[in-house]
Design a protein around this motif. Structure first.
Motif, PDB file in Angstrom:
ATOM      1  N   ASN A  35      46.851  53.039  54.439  1.00 48.45           N
ATOM      2  CA  ASN A  35      46.368  52.495  55.840  1.00 48.45           C
ATOM      3  C   ASN A  35      45.566  53.221  56.443  1.00 48.45           C
ATOM      4  O   ASN A  35      44.521  52.835  57.334  1.00 48.45           O
ATOM      5  N   TYR A  36      45.679  54.717  56.601  1.00 46.09           N
ATOM      6  CA  TYR A  36      45.166  55.530  57.561  1.00 46.09           C
ATOM      7  C   TYR A  36      44.001  56.240  56.708  1.00 46.09           C
ATOM      8  O   TYR A  36      43.036  56.891  57.503  1.00 46.09           O
ATOM      9  N   TRP A  50      50.949  58.854  62.881  1.00 46.85           N
ATOM     10  CA  TRP A  50      49.524  58.394  63.734  1.00 46.85           C
ATOM     11  C   TRP A  50      48.620  59.510  63.912  1.00 46.85           C
ATOM     12  O   TRP A  50      47.205  59.664  63.660  1.00 46.85           O
ATOM     13  N   ARG A  60      46.404  60.579  60.898  1.00 46.19           N
ATOM     14  CA  ARG A  60      45.310  59.725  60.310  1.00 46.19           C
ATOM     15  C   ARG A  60      44.132  59.979  59.641  1.00 46.19           C
ATOM     16  O   ARG A  60      43.360  60.379  60.475  1.00 46.19           O
ATOM     17  N   GLY A  61      43.904  60.036  58.519  1.00 44.44           N
ATOM     18  CA  GLY A  61      42.485  60.114  57.906  1.00 44.44           C
ATOM     19  C   GLY A  61      42.017  61.660  58.016  1.00 44.44           C
ATOM     20  O   GLY A  61      41.151  61.859  57.022  1.00 44.44           O
ATOM     21  N   PHE A 119      49.515  56.235  54.319  1.00 41.71           N
ATOM     22  CA  PHE A 119      48.439  57.183  54.211  1.00 41.71           C
ATOM     23  C   PHE A 119      47.315  56.319  53.622  1.00 41.71           C
ATOM     24  O   PHE A 119      46.042  56.456  53.884  1.00 41.71           O
ATOM     25  N   GLN A 172      54.669  54.633  59.938  1.00 41.20           N
ATOM     26  CA  GLN A 172      53.302  54.566  60.114  1.00 41.20           C
ATOM     27  C   GLN A 172      53.178  55.115  61.407  1.00 41.20           C
ATOM     28  O   GLN A 172      52.141  55.823  61.626  1.00 41.20           O
ATOM     29  N   ALA A 232      48.420  51.985  66.469  1.00 47.50           N
ATOM     30  CA  ALA A 232      48.640  51.938  65.081  1.00 47.50           C
ATOM     31  C   ALA A 232      48.274  50.564  64.668  1.00 47.50           C
ATOM     32  O   ALA A 232      48.530  49.512  65.479  1.00 47.50           O
ATOM     33  N   ASN A 250      43.882  58.419  54.297  1.00 44.45           N
ATOM     34  CA  ASN A 250      43.982  60.046  54.215  1.00 44.45           C
ATOM     35  C   ASN A 250      43.635  60.081  52.492  1.00 44.45           C
ATOM     36  O   ASN A 250      44.106  59.602  51.723  1.00 44.45           O
TER      37      ASN A 250
END
Length: 543
Positions: free
Chosen positions: A247-248, A219, A222-223, A245, A215, A11, A250
């Motif tokens: 950060n990832y 993981w 993610r996305g 989300f 977070q 992460a 999504n």
């Protein structure tokens, strides 16, 4: 046992170990500019922008709003209260205020004008962002001019000479102001279940330490999944969900109205893979299980925070999914501390869960102990008062620092909940300290029992009556009548209860996160302002 995903080490938390709301959208746009964000209604302040955005366009909205706030006179370190009709622009205005170094103060639209006035007094002359609906409604008669440095109007409707944010055009964009991570960065308030809300001061460093475990837990998705969020825009948890989300990368669907009839078509259209809302909204969403179009069929993960969730609700939601191995992920925490424990449930394991099991204390982030009335540490499986140590705890209660200090003993924070620790740090809740009834082991456990035996119940709440007796307040689906015979059979082997009060679900006093205000219900019972018992219920055995 609760464990973090094995890939969690990969992460990518913020390198400065601080969570800056003012940079949230800018950083997300730099990594995932075209990721879509869909709203269930237009932004109240900039409605012409519609409901379809992406990370980059919302980063631009935040930068634009920040420039307008600066043009109107807001400066770094100044407090700016956001109290307006529910809409996603609440969160964007908060991020915009933080972007110019001001301290956003999130005040729920559900609070009465009297309480808002008390909070503004504690804030010692803040800016106020509000709208006409509030000024001509709950705030009417409140000396807003005397309580604030200045009032700025959200929305598009004017009110007297007050400046409208939407009418500030051409304000030059400014670089973000980043305050020190130990300085106040966000002020939120407690739910107010036990009285007037307290103002909680967070800094960016503590917000980061809350964000990190969330977070890590997220993981695996993610996305890859569309995330639907239907939560209070003034709660710190909403900003942390955004932080995770965004950060990832999504795709997001942001909802302001939890009504199942309005949620269903949105879920059918967007097919979210993860949904998060308040536990009491999940109870309402049980109505979606058999709804046309199978709105819950795409959901692989349900995320539940704020409060424990009924096992029946978990089973029904998971059964509605057509995804392989669907899970409900539960985090127990408090506004003052952030997440404390976590667990995930399958449909099968939820059936074995007693409802008071809120998972394992987050390893490496939280230390928890149980103490007796005299502060002595109790062994495993012994119930008592819960106390915590963690890096995400708030700085203070604004204007009530002595009250804040009274919650701390040798560095341990008193949570106000009763419970015990089982094997491997598994946490079991019993009740809030203020809600305990002498001859009831656990009000919450009794409520879970009633919910599991009577599927027509939408809510069951056990509160203290005027004479100290346990009084059940019940709500049924679509406010249908309660069958006295079914109630009698369901409660025959339970501790003696007063006759149930059958209330419409929407009449139950609640906080901005839909928690029941039990102390308020007790007051209503004492002052005889509560509805009459449901017909026929008083004839049940033991009443």
């Amino acid at each position: 046992m609760f464990t973090f995903p094995r890939l969690a080490k990969r992460a990518n938390p913020s390198p400065e170990r601080a969570f800056y709301l003012g940079l949230l959208w800018e950083r997300a746009a730099a990594k995932h500019p075209g990721t879509p964000v869909t709203l269930d209604q237009p932004l109240a302040t900039l409605p012409a922008l519609g409901t379809d955005f992406d990370y980059a366009s919302l980063a631009d909205v935040v930068a634009d709003l920040a420039a307008r706030l600066w043009e109107l006179g807001v400066r770094p370190s100044e407090r700016i209260a956001v109290h307006k009709t529910d809409n996603f622009d609440i969160a964007l205005l908060a991020c915009a205020a933080a972007r110019i170094g001001a301290v956003p103060v999130m005040i729920s639209s559900a609070l009465s004008g009297e309480i808002v006035g008390q909070l503004l007094t504690r804030l010692d002359g803040p800016w106020l962002i509000t709208d006409v609906a509030k000024l001509t409604g709950p705030l009417d008669g409140l000396p807003v001019r005397d309580l604030t440095r200045g009032t700025l109007l959200a929305g598009t409707e004017g009110h007297g000479e007050l400046p409208l944010i939407a009418e500030v055009e051409g304000a030059p964009r400014r670089p973000a102001v980043r305050m020190h991570s130990s300085e106040p960065a966000l002020i939120t308030h407690t739910s107010g279940t036990t009285g007037v809300s307290k103002l909680m001061v967070h800094n960016a460093r503590a917000l980061f330490h809350r964000l990190l475990p969330q977070q890590i837990i997220a993981w695996p998705i993610r996305g890859s999944e569309t995330v639907a969020l239907c939560m209070s825009f003034v709660h710190s948890r909403f900003f942390h969900s955004l932080g995770v989300f965004l950060n990832y990368g999504n795709p997001l669907v942001v909802l302001s109205d939890p009504d199942p009839d309005k949620i269903a078509p949105i879920f059918v259209r967007h097919r979210p893979g993860l949904v998060e809302t308040h536990p009491n909204n999940f109870i309402q969403w049980e109505d979606l299980v058999d709804a046309p179009g199978a709105p819950l069929s795409s959901v692989r993960y349900y995320s539940s925070t704020f409060d424990a969730i009924h096992p029946r609700t978990i089973q029904r939601l998971l059964a509605a999914s057509r995804r392989p191995r669907p899970l409900l992920i539960q985090l127990y925490g408090q506004s003052e501390t952030g997440p404390i424990s976590g667990a995930w449930y399958t449909e099968k394991s939820a059936g074995r869960n007693d409802g008071r099991d809120v998972g394992y204390v987050l390893p490496g982030f939280i230390r928890l102990r149980v103490v007796d009335d005299n502060g002595r540490v109790l062994p495993r499986n012994q119930p008592g008062h819960l106390e915590l140590r963690g890096r995400g705890t708030i700085m203070t209660y604004l204007g009530e620092h002595e009250r804040y200090r009274r919650n701390i003993t040798d560095g341990w924070w008193r949570l106000g909940d009763m419970g015990y620790l089982g094997r491997f740090g598994k946490l079991h809740l019993i009740d809030r300290e203020v809600d305990r009834i002498d001859h009831i082991d656990s009000n919450l456990e009794l409520e879970d029992t009633l919910m599991s035996r009577l599927e027509e119940l939408l809510e069951a709440i056990i509160v203290i009556g005027p004479g100290g007796e346990p009084v059940p307040v019940i709500c049924t689906r679509r406010d249908e009548p309660l069958d006295p015979g079914r109630w009698a059979r369901a409660t025959a082997d339970l501790p003696p209860l007063a006759a149930p009060l059958h209330w419409p679900f929407n009449d139950v006093p609640r906080t901005s996160t839909w928690k029941v205000r039990r102390v308020e219900i007790t007051r209503m019972l004492r002052e005889q302002t509560a509805p009459a018992p449901a017909p026929g219920a008083a004839d049940r055995p033991g009443a």
